[in-house]
Enzyme design. Structure first.
Site, PDB file in Angstrom:
ATOM      1  N   GLY A   1       0.887  -1.322  -0.167  1.00  0.00           N
ATOM      2  CA  GLY A   1       0.124  -0.080  -0.020  1.00  0.00           C
ATOM      3  C   GLY A   1       0.990   1.113  -0.125  1.00  0.00           C
ATOM      4  O   GLY A   1       1.848   1.351   0.783  1.00  0.00           O
TER       5      GLY A   1
ATOM      6  N   GLN B   1      -5.922  -8.591  -3.006  1.00  0.00           N
ATOM      7  CA  GLN B   1      -6.134  -7.483  -1.774  1.00  0.00           C
ATOM      8  C   GLN B   1      -7.463  -7.177  -1.414  1.00  0.00           C
ATOM      9  O   GLN B   1      -7.771  -6.819  -0.245  1.00  0.00           O
ATOM     10  CB  GLN B   1      -5.185  -6.345  -2.227  1.00  0.00           C
ATOM     11  CG  GLN B   1      -3.670  -6.409  -2.216  1.00  0.00           C
ATOM     12  CD  GLN B   1      -3.239  -6.932  -3.558  1.00  0.00           C
ATOM     13  OE1 GLN B   1      -4.092  -7.546  -4.180  1.00  0.00           O
ATOM     14  NE2 GLN B   1      -2.179  -6.381  -4.170  1.00  0.00           N
TER      15      GLN B   1
ATOM     16  N   ASP C   1      -0.976   5.045  -6.195  1.00  0.00           N
ATOM     17  CA  ASP C   1       0.369   4.553  -6.179  1.00  0.00           C
ATOM     18  C   ASP C   1       1.041   5.685  -6.713  1.00  0.00           C
ATOM     19  O   ASP C   1       2.394   5.989  -6.032  1.00  0.00           O
ATOM     20  CB  ASP C   1       0.859   3.439  -6.497  1.00  0.00           C
ATOM     21  CG  ASP C   1       0.122   2.147  -5.727  1.00  0.00           C
ATOM     22  OD1 ASP C   1      -1.113   1.880  -6.053  1.00  0.00           O
ATOM     23  OD2 ASP C   1       0.651   1.725  -4.779  1.00  0.00           O
TER      24      ASP C   1
ATOM     25  N   ASN D   1      -2.282   2.772 -10.487  1.00  0.00           N
ATOM     26  CA  ASN D   1      -3.040   2.115  -9.305  1.00  0.00           C
ATOM     27  C   ASN D   1      -3.126   0.542  -9.797  1.00  0.00           C
ATOM     28  O   ASN D   1      -2.886   0.275 -10.802  1.00  0.00           O
ATOM     29  CB  ASN D   1      -4.473   2.625  -8.857  1.00  0.00           C
ATOM     30  CG  ASN D   1      -4.884   2.250  -7.680  1.00  0.00           C
ATOM     31  OD1 ASN D   1      -4.165   2.312  -6.687  1.00  0.00           O
ATOM     32  ND2 ASN D   1      -6.281   1.465  -7.574  1.00  0.00           N
ATOM     33  N   LYS D   2      -3.473  -0.141  -8.769  1.00  0.00           N
ATOM     34  CA  LYS D   2      -3.423  -1.796  -8.968  1.00  0.00           C
ATOM     35  C   LYS D   2      -4.133  -2.143 -10.307  1.00  0.00           C
ATOM     36  O   LYS D   2      -4.955  -1.578 -10.748  1.00  0.00           O
ATOM     37  CB  LYS D   2      -4.267  -2.386  -7.861  1.00  0.00           C
ATOM     38  CG  LYS D   2      -4.349  -3.877  -7.847  1.00  0.00           C
ATOM     39  CD  LYS D   2      -3.103  -4.519  -7.813  1.00  0.00           C
ATOM     40  CE  LYS D   2      -2.026  -4.138  -6.753  1.00  0.00           C
ATOM     41  NZ  LYS D   2      -0.560  -4.643  -6.932  1.00  0.00           N
TER      42      LYS D   2
HETATM   43  O1  MRU Z   1       0.583  -3.775  -4.871  1.00  0.00           O
HETATM   44  P1  MRU Z   1      -0.092  -3.189  -3.854  1.00  0.00           P
HETATM   45  O2  MRU Z   1      -1.040  -3.999  -2.948  1.00  0.00           O
HETATM   46  O3  MRU Z   1       0.982  -2.586  -3.300  1.00  0.00           O
HETATM   47  O4  MRU Z   1      -1.042  -2.029  -4.431  1.00  0.00           O
HETATM   48  C1  MRU Z   1      -1.607  -1.150  -3.827  1.00  0.00           C
HETATM   49  C2  MRU Z   1      -2.686  -0.341  -4.249  1.00  0.00           C
HETATM   50  O5  MRU Z   1      -2.791  -0.330  -5.692  1.00  0.00           O
HETATM   51  C3  MRU Z   1      -3.445   0.440  -3.598  1.00  0.00           C
HETATM   52  O6  MRU Z   1      -4.711   0.721  -4.172  1.00  0.00           O
HETATM   53  C4  MRU Z   1      -2.770   1.780  -3.400  1.00  0.00           C
HETATM   54  O7  MRU Z   1      -1.582   1.471  -2.816  1.00  0.00           O
HETATM   55  C5  MRU Z   1      -3.516   2.760  -2.985  1.00  0.00           C
HETATM   56  S1  MRU Z   1      -3.231   3.715  -1.783  1.00  0.00           S
HETATM   57  C6  MRU Z   1      -3.717   3.277  -0.288  1.00  0.00           C
END
Ligand code: MRU
Length: 369
Positions: free
Chosen positions: A55, A208, A249, A259-260
């Site tokens: 995150g 997630q 991100d 983002n994801k």
């Molecule tokens: O790969 P991750 O689980 O770290 O990806 C995180 C995300 O894409 C979240 O949606 C992102 O960090 C949003 S901010 C809380």
């Protein structure tokens, strides 16, 4: 946030134990709530790389502690600042997409740059890591306060009927120390007694949404329903979604947002269905040096095993991994995608709500709290 009766954050630092930081091992959730102690920069690096902690905002805050722990553990090093510069690059390399990580590490470098003795460096870096963490918590709280207005408006427009929010991945308190980014307005709406319900994308390949977002929302008592990643468009077509809120991100100065993986497809579906698509983020997720998200944001590639295998618990609560595809299958596993600014209705930030445009983001960055 509360887990049962316990107030918890995803990073815990106790000044009485200055050589360690504690984190929730997010890989164990929702099966087990395990708090792990980290006591070196190497352990912090591995925790971020292997997604024990994930995150964008929380990995930034943890990397800041990683820098401090290196200094703490090398208090007699005659070349401490030089070695810290190497550790900075090492920590930044743990995950390339979320800009918060580099932002937090660079701030530590600015802290020690003018200092000359190791004791002052260690003290100043500890203060910076704690202040950075507290600042991120406050930023999340403010995102909630700003974002809840959009949910209140939607509730008014629906005559008080339940507002349905769709979210992707986990942008709750686990990802941000406390409150969340995308989930902060949701928690605030729930706290204010608004009728709210969240559609939770499972978020393949690491799930997630299914493992973390659902767990968080259920702990907080927010009504929520798990959906497969491909269901969002169908729900939108049938009037079952009022808005999409996701995290970020990295967001460029022009508003393009990484983002994801899968976020972009939700934005396309939201646009086709004339639904608002909001990105919630602290200012630490904005990279003012970038202008073209598609070309400039580095997209992390993750191991093939994340796609080929899936883990879960059996009826007797034993954790097992199973294979989903034939052995030796070639895999491509980009962890993020970029949603162009033109598909984003607004950014919900700790400094207020703004358009995903260069003009409004630049004004936001100049604005003081
Ligand atoms: O790969 P991750 O689980 O770290 O990806 C995180 C995300 O894409 C979240 O949606 C992102 O960090 C949003 S901010 C809380």
């Amino acid at each position: 946030m509360k887990v049962g009766e316990q107030e918890l954050r995803s990073i815990l630092f106790d000044p009485a134990h200055p050589g360690e930081v504690q984190v929730i091992d997010q890989r164990e959730l929702p099966w087990r709530l395990e708090v792990v102690t980290l006591s070196s920069a190497e352990e912090v690096y591995l925790a971020i790389r292997d997604m024990m902690v994930r995150g964008a905002p929380v990995i930034g805050a943890l990397a800041s502690f990683g820098m401090y722990l290196y200094a703490f553990n090398h208090s007699t090093d005659l070349h401490l600042k030089e070695n810290l510069d190497h550790i900075a690059e090492y920590l930044i390399s743990s995950r390339p997409t979320a800009v918060n990580l580099a932002y937090a590490v660079r701030r530590q470098q600015e802290v020690y740059a003018p200092l000359t003795d190791n004791d002052s460096i260690i003290r100043a870096m500890r203060e910076e890591a704690v202040a950075f963490m507290e600042h991120e918590v406050e930023a999340s709280r403010r995102i909630g306060e700003h974002g809840v207005k959009l949910i209140e408006e939607a509730a008014r427009a629906k005559g008080g009927e339940t507002v349905n929010v769709l979210t992707h991945c986990n942008a709750g308190w686990l990802a941000t120390i406390d409150h969340g980014t995308a989930l902060a307005p949701v928690y605030e709406a729930h706290r204010r007694g608004l009728a709210i319900h969240v559609w939770v994308d499972e978020t393949r390949p690491r799930n997630q949404g299914a493992r973390l977002t659902l767990w968080e929302l259920q702990q907080a008592g927010v009504p929520c329903t798990l959906i497969v990643d491909n269901a969002g468009g169908h729900l939108m077509q049938h009037g079952l979604v009022d808005m999409v809120i996701v995290g970020s991100d990295r967001t460029t100065l022009t508003g393009d947002t990484a983002n994801k993986i899968g976020t972009y497809l939700k934005a396309l579906a939201a646009r086709d269905n004339r639904l608002p698509f909001y990105v919630a983020l602290p200012v630490s997720s904005i990279d003012p040096a970038l202008h073209d998200g598609l070309r400039e944001i580095p997209i992390e590639e993750r191991p093939a095993a994340e796609v080929l295998e899936i883990g879960g618990i059996t009826a007797s609560r034993e954790y097992h991994k199973v294979r989903l595809a034939p052995e030796e299958t070639p895999v491509k596993n980009p962890a993020f995608d970029v949603t162009p600014a033109r598909l984003i209705t607004a950014l919900i930030t700790d400094r207020g709500i703004c358009k995903a445009s260069r003009k409004e983001i630049a004004a936001l960055l100049e604005r003081k709290h």
